[in-house]
Design a protein around this motif. Structure first.
Motif, mmCIF file in Angstrom:
data_model
loop_
_atom_site.group_PDB
_atom_site.id
_atom_site.type_symbol
_atom_site.label_atom_id
_atom_site.label_comp_id
_atom_site.label_asym_id
_atom_site.label_seq_id
_atom_site.Cartn_x
_atom_site.Cartn_y
_atom_site.Cartn_z
ATOM 1 N N LEU A 25 17.375 -0.823 -0.824
ATOM 2 C CA LEU A 25 16.837 0.513 -0.571
ATOM 3 C C LEU A 25 17.951 1.485 -0.194
ATOM 4 C CD1 LEU A 25 14.037 1.896 -0.421
ATOM 5 C CD2 LEU A 25 14.061 1.367 2.019
ATOM 6 N N LEU A 132 14.109 -2.683 -8.966
ATOM 7 C CA LEU A 132 12.968 -2.528 -8.067
ATOM 8 C C LEU A 132 11.725 -3.231 -8.608
ATOM 9 C CD1 LEU A 132 13.472 1.193 -6.993
ATOM 10 C CD2 LEU A 132 13.971 -0.866 -5.647
ATOM 11 N N TYR A 140 7.681 -0.902 -3.712
ATOM 12 C CA TYR A 140 8.570 0.225 -4.030
ATOM 13 C C TYR A 140 7.874 1.257 -4.909
ATOM 14 C CZ TYR A 140 12.057 -2.976 -2.204
ATOM 15 O OH TYR A 140 12.757 -3.833 -1.398
#
Length: 193
Positions: A25, A132, A140
């Motif tokens: 992230l 992701l 996400y």
């Protein structure tokens, strides 16, 4: 439009990051913020040179979208407590110089820069989307929506550059290759530093 205009709900770091891979992230948000910051500076440089020309409105339109992208990544950095890259002062100057320098070649030079940068960023966003999705698309979801929308905007800018004779710029292939190598280096460094 996903991710735009919706107020962020700020919460504690623990709640916001529950189950998320914080290193991924951090890397994604940091580099995307840096990229959108750099894009804003590129368009600022282009507008400084070509703002009053026939290319001005086209460049301004793309720049306006980049301003929205940067605003969103500024919000995400606060929400997820991600520090910016320490290279922002360098990208500030380098982006403006790249934008102004290619604009000094004329409209075609500016559009060649746009094509090179936006193609690099679109590819980078696609790589992030794959990462992701492999991690967990549900966890996400918001970030994926933002990245997908911004990738589509970057593709649109790429196509606008081609429509405005980017390939007719002096030494187009050399210019494009050099700019894309710079983009790859900027991405690599901004993810890490």
């Amino acid at each position: 439009l996903p991710g735009r205009g919706a107020p962020l709900r700020l919460c504690s770091t623990r709640g916001a990051l529950a189950g998320l891979n914080k290193p991924i992230l951090d890397r994604v948000i940091r580099v995307d913020h840096a990229g959108e910051f750099g894009a804003n500076r590129i368009y600022a440089g282009q507008m400084a040179v070509l703002g009053r020309s026939s290319a001005g409105p086209v460049i301004q339109q793309m720049w306006n979208q980049e301003k929205e992208h940067l605003k969103k990544f500024n919000e995400l950095m606060v929400a997820y407590r991600v520090r910016p890259t320490v290279l922002l002062p360098f990208w500030n100057v380098a982006g403006f110089v790249l934008g102004a320098g290619t604009a000094l070649l004329g409209k075609k030079g500016a559009m060649a820069c746009t094509v090179a940068v936006e193609e690099s960023i679109s590819d980078h966003y696609n790589s992030q989307i794959r990462t992701l999705m492999q991690e967990d698309p549900e966890k996400y979801k918001e970030l994926l929506q933002v990245i997908k929308q911004f990738r589509d905007d970057e593709r649109e800018h790429h196509d606008i550059g081609l429509e405005h004779d980017a390939e007719a710029a002096p030494a187009y292939s050399v210019l494009k290759t050099a700019i894309q190598l710079g983009c790859k280096a900027a991405i690599f460094l901004s993810e890490r530093i």
